[in-house]
Design a protein around this motif. Sequence first.
Motif, PDB file in Angstrom:
ATOM      1  N   LYS A 297       0.841  -1.104   0.012  1.00 15.86           N
ATOM      2  CA  LYS A 297       0.070  -0.049  -0.142  1.00 15.86           C
ATOM      3  C   LYS A 297       0.805   1.130  -0.028  1.00 15.86           C
ATOM      4  CE  LYS A 297      -3.459   2.159   2.755  1.00 15.86           C
ATOM      5  NZ  LYS A 297      -4.168   2.440   3.886  1.00 15.86           N
ATOM      6  N   ILE A 298       0.526   2.187  -0.709  1.00 11.77           N
ATOM      7  CA  ILE A 298       1.360   3.713  -0.927  1.00 11.77           C
ATOM      8  C   ILE A 298       1.156   4.314   0.291  1.00 11.77           C
ATOM      9  CG2 ILE A 298       1.734   5.574  -2.164  1.00 11.77           C
ATOM     10  CD1 ILE A 298       1.266   4.094  -4.928  1.00 11.77           C
ATOM     11  N   SER A 299       1.817   4.637   1.291  1.00  8.17           N
ATOM     12  CA  SER A 299       1.566   5.637   2.101  1.00  8.17           C
ATOM     13  C   SER A 299       2.691   6.319   2.715  1.00  8.17           C
ATOM     14  CB  SER A 299       0.968   4.818   3.603  1.00  8.17           C
ATOM     15  OG  SER A 299       1.758   4.362   4.364  1.00  8.17           O
ATOM     16  N   LYS A 300       2.465   7.638   3.389  1.00 11.46           N
ATOM     17  CA  LYS A 300       3.583   8.444   3.804  1.00 11.46           C
ATOM     18  C   LYS A 300       4.463   7.553   4.905  1.00 11.46           C
ATOM     19  CE  LYS A 300       3.345  12.780   5.214  1.00 11.46           C
ATOM     20  NZ  LYS A 300       2.801  14.093   5.467  1.00 11.46           N
ATOM     21  N   SER A 301       3.450   6.890   5.758  1.00 10.23           N
ATOM     22  CA  SER A 301       4.214   6.239   7.016  1.00 10.23           C
ATOM     23  C   SER A 301       4.901   5.100   6.535  1.00 10.23           C
ATOM     24  CB  SER A 301       3.136   6.025   7.959  1.00 10.23           C
ATOM     25  OG  SER A 301       2.172   5.101   7.307  1.00 10.23           O
ATOM     26  N   LEU A 302       4.823   4.447   5.473  1.00  8.14           N
ATOM     27  CA  LEU A 302       5.822   3.509   5.001  1.00  8.14           C
ATOM     28  C   LEU A 302       6.961   3.966   4.069  1.00  8.14           C
ATOM     29  CD1 LEU A 302       2.978   0.704   3.898  1.00  8.14           C
ATOM     30  CD2 LEU A 302       4.435   0.509   5.626  1.00  8.14           C
ATOM     31  N   GLY A 303       6.739   5.321   3.664  1.00  9.81           N
ATOM     32  CA  GLY A 303       7.888   6.038   3.164  1.00  9.81           C
ATOM     33  C   GLY A 303       7.748   5.486   1.647  1.00  9.81           C
ATOM     34  N   ASN A 304       6.954   5.013   1.203  1.00  8.08           N
ATOM     35  CA  ASN A 304       7.040   4.451  -0.311  1.00  8.08           C
ATOM     36  C   ASN A 304       6.082   5.327  -1.145  1.00  8.08           C
ATOM     37  OD1 ASN A 304       4.483   3.672   0.397  1.00  8.08           O
ATOM     38  ND2 ASN A 304       4.736   1.497  -0.109  1.00  8.08           N
ATOM     39  N   VAL A 305       5.795   6.666  -0.964  1.00  6.82           N
ATOM     40  CA  VAL A 305       5.148   7.403  -2.034  1.00  6.82           C
ATOM     41  C   VAL A 305       5.935   7.642  -3.332  1.00  6.82           C
ATOM     42  CG1 VAL A 305       4.362   9.640  -2.134  1.00  6.82           C
ATOM     43  CG2 VAL A 305       3.894   8.503   0.044  1.00  6.82           C
ATOM     44  N   ILE A 306       5.309   7.227  -4.463  1.00  9.04           N
ATOM     45  CA  ILE A 306       5.904   7.523  -5.560  1.00  9.04           C
ATOM     46  C   ILE A 306       5.918   9.082  -6.080  1.00  9.04           C
ATOM     47  CG2 ILE A 306       6.230   6.850  -8.000  1.00  9.04           C
ATOM     48  CD1 ILE A 306       5.000   4.052  -6.987  1.00  9.04           C
ATOM     49  N   ASP A 307       6.879   9.748  -6.377  1.00 13.68           N
ATOM     50  CA  ASP A 307       6.578  11.140  -6.770  1.00 13.68           C
ATOM     51  C   ASP A 307       6.439  11.201  -8.176  1.00 13.68           C
ATOM     52  OD1 ASP A 307       6.910  13.548  -7.537  1.00 13.68           O
ATOM     53  OD2 ASP A 307       8.730  14.059  -6.120  1.00 13.68           O
ATOM     54  N   PRO A 308       5.331  11.544  -8.920  1.00 14.17           N
ATOM     55  CA  PRO A 308       5.386  11.446 -10.410  1.00 14.17           C
ATOM     56  C   PRO A 308       6.502  12.329 -11.013  1.00 14.17           C
ATOM     57  CG  PRO A 308       3.322  12.666  -9.172  1.00 14.17           C
ATOM     58  CD  PRO A 308       4.130  11.931  -8.195  1.00 14.17           C
ATOM     59  N   ILE A 309       6.651  13.297 -10.378  1.00  9.81           N
ATOM     60  CA  ILE A 309       7.642  14.413 -10.848  1.00  9.81           C
ATOM     61  C   ILE A 309       9.054  13.753 -11.096  1.00  9.81           C
ATOM     62  CG2 ILE A 309       8.525  16.676 -10.838  1.00  9.81           C
ATOM     63  CD1 ILE A 309       5.998  17.404  -9.540  1.00  9.81           C
ATOM     64  N   GLU A 310       9.431  13.001 -10.051  1.00 11.53           N
ATOM     65  CA  GLU A 310      10.830  12.297 -10.174  1.00 11.53           C
ATOM     66  C   GLU A 310      10.572  11.300 -11.193  1.00 11.53           C
ATOM     67  OE1 GLU A 310      11.950  10.574  -6.504  1.00 11.53           O
ATOM     68  OE2 GLU A 310      11.915  12.589  -5.520  1.00 11.53           O
ATOM     69  N   LEU A 311       9.469  10.464 -11.241  1.00 12.30           N
ATOM     70  CA  LEU A 311       9.231   9.475 -12.237  1.00 12.30           C
ATOM     71  C   LEU A 311       9.546  10.109 -13.681  1.00 12.30           C
ATOM     72  CD1 LEU A 311       6.477   6.886 -11.798  1.00 12.30           C
ATOM     73  CD2 LEU A 311       8.799   6.551 -11.561  1.00 12.30           C
ATOM     74  N   ILE A 312       8.975  11.237 -13.865  1.00 14.69           N
ATOM     75  CA  ILE A 312       8.845  11.834 -15.271  1.00 14.69           C
ATOM     76  C   ILE A 312      10.182  12.501 -15.716  1.00 14.69           C
ATOM     77  CG2 ILE A 312       8.183  13.867 -16.388  1.00 14.69           C
ATOM     78  CD1 ILE A 312       5.261  13.473 -15.089  1.00 14.69           C
ATOM     79  N   ASN A 313      10.973  12.748 -14.609  1.00 13.49           N
ATOM     80  CA  ASN A 313      12.480  13.321 -14.785  1.00 13.49           C
ATOM     81  C   ASN A 313      13.329  12.194 -15.310  1.00 13.49           C
ATOM     82  OD1 ASN A 313      11.826  15.882 -14.338  1.00 13.49           O
ATOM     83  ND2 ASN A 313      12.480  15.938 -12.051  1.00 13.49           N
ATOM     84  N   VAL A 314      13.080  11.007 -14.681  1.00 10.32           N
ATOM     85  CA  VAL A 314      13.978   9.940 -14.932  1.00 10.32           C
ATOM     86  C   VAL A 314      13.536   9.275 -16.250  1.00 10.32           C
ATOM     87  CG1 VAL A 314      14.884   7.574 -14.189  1.00 10.32           C
ATOM     88  CG2 VAL A 314      14.484   9.658 -12.666  1.00 10.32           C
TER      89      VAL A 314
END
Length: 505
Positions: A297-314
């Motif tokens: 599950k994506i959640s801030k507390s698990l620290g696994n939030v995917i930042d779309p801007i970072e993905l796009i940059n890569v």
Amino acid sequence: MENKYFTTPIYYVNDKPHIGHAYTSISVDVLKRFYKLLGCGSYFLTGTDEHGQKVEKAALDKGVDPKSLQIKSLKTFRALSDILNLDNDDFIRTTEDRHIKSVQNLWNRLLENDEIYLSKYSGWYSVRDEAFVAENEITEKDGKKFNSFGSELSWVEEESYFFRLSKWQDRLLELYDSVPNFVHPKSRLNEVKSFVSGGLKDLSISRTTFKWGIDVPNDDKHIMYVWLDALTNYISALGFPDQENKKYKDFWPGIHVVGKDILRFHAVYWPAFLMAAGLEPPKQIVAHGWWTNEGEKISKSLGNVIDPIELINVYGLDQVRYFLMREVPFGNDGDFSKDAMINRINGDLSNNFGNLMQRVLSFIFKNSNQTIDFTDKVLNFEIYQNIISSQNNLFEMMDKYSFDGYLKIIFGHLNDLNTYVDKSAPWELRKTDQVRMKEVLDQISLCILKITQFLSPFIPNGAEKVYSTFGLDESYLSFDKFDEIIKKNSLKISKPEPIFMRIDS
Ligand code: ME8
């Protein structure tokens, strides 16, 4: 052709945008762009949800006032819309005057129609979902209470205005039966129907224990429940309460694309509010599934939030847009993994589409006088005719929000084209039969142009690049302009730039 009004949810400004927000926005952008190509009047709204306890709490936690938090997050959500290259027609904020006026007008209509009464609410509330939670939806762990999404609940007891939701049960069930696909997909419609058939309780629609919201008219103790406020954005943006407004007349009722988490608010509360106020309910609610990150599950507390801007940059914007729309059937849950994304980009965009473009157009540029001609023989080319014949299938796919189904059809044609290029080997024909060589190159170019048009809602930047190699500006990407391209008889191509390079994992 009937007008189409598509909306995304308006996103809470308590936090940074993540992949889920980008997903919904991209899907609506694809719809907007597709129906625009088709020549329909289409309108696309997105925006931010800036009131409520959740936003106020986030501001308090950060030691700032909600106004400054809202301004900071607004900037990131606006920036995301630009970075995603959204073709939205408006971006609404619930703190704008036009919206406040609209919500207060809706409230007054409900009051005039005797749909609101004053009482007292006592029960459980999820601040994270801004939702009142019924006893039968609560689970307990370590002495704490949670709702079905795993959000912790708090007890609320306060004076509140109530909306007579219970009264609307039969009318809602009639609506679900009378409007085909009012909720898409059908499995979600069944969920909604069974929730409503189970009986509806009147809904608390005002709060008194905090202040960050729109004032209830003529009662300064109460602010409005954030969902009544937020849902109304869809008509505020069309000029409501002015129902004579051209946008309202042209585009309401709309189609709301949402995640499955907020289906109940859209398919139950929202049509009930509207009908109770004497207004037309929405046309359709489309609920998509939930993304997880590498199985979690994506959640801030698990620290696994995917930042779309970072993905796009890569990986690049078109690549991210394509992956999200192709990988998971819309409506199903999906798991995000970098490997899956790289495989998808390399397999489809790079090896299949990009490579075909590059090898054919570079060859034409070097060997075929840089021109392409559309003779009758070229227009009768079997694969081109197959693409044209699949048009209705493609429209049907879009009509049922099957983005992956649509893309599979297109990539089937691309596979055929690649096989044709290999078999007819224009580089060999150059030595033996230059007339046939030119014919093969013209046939493939014609198909590339048509396919690029169909792909353009998904990969707008790449599509523009392909068209500009053929000397065509983006206005030629509209479906009814294709005949004009053909009538040009001859196109001259410029040096092709590589598109969709392979990604090295
Ligand atoms: O609910 N997978 O705003 P919100 C797929 N303000 N989609 C996801 C996702 C995930 N993991 N996470 C979020 C609100 N989304 C209210 C809406 S509308 C009148 C008010 C997407 O910021 C999905 O569209 O919590 C979901 O419904 C929405 O973001 C929730 O955004």
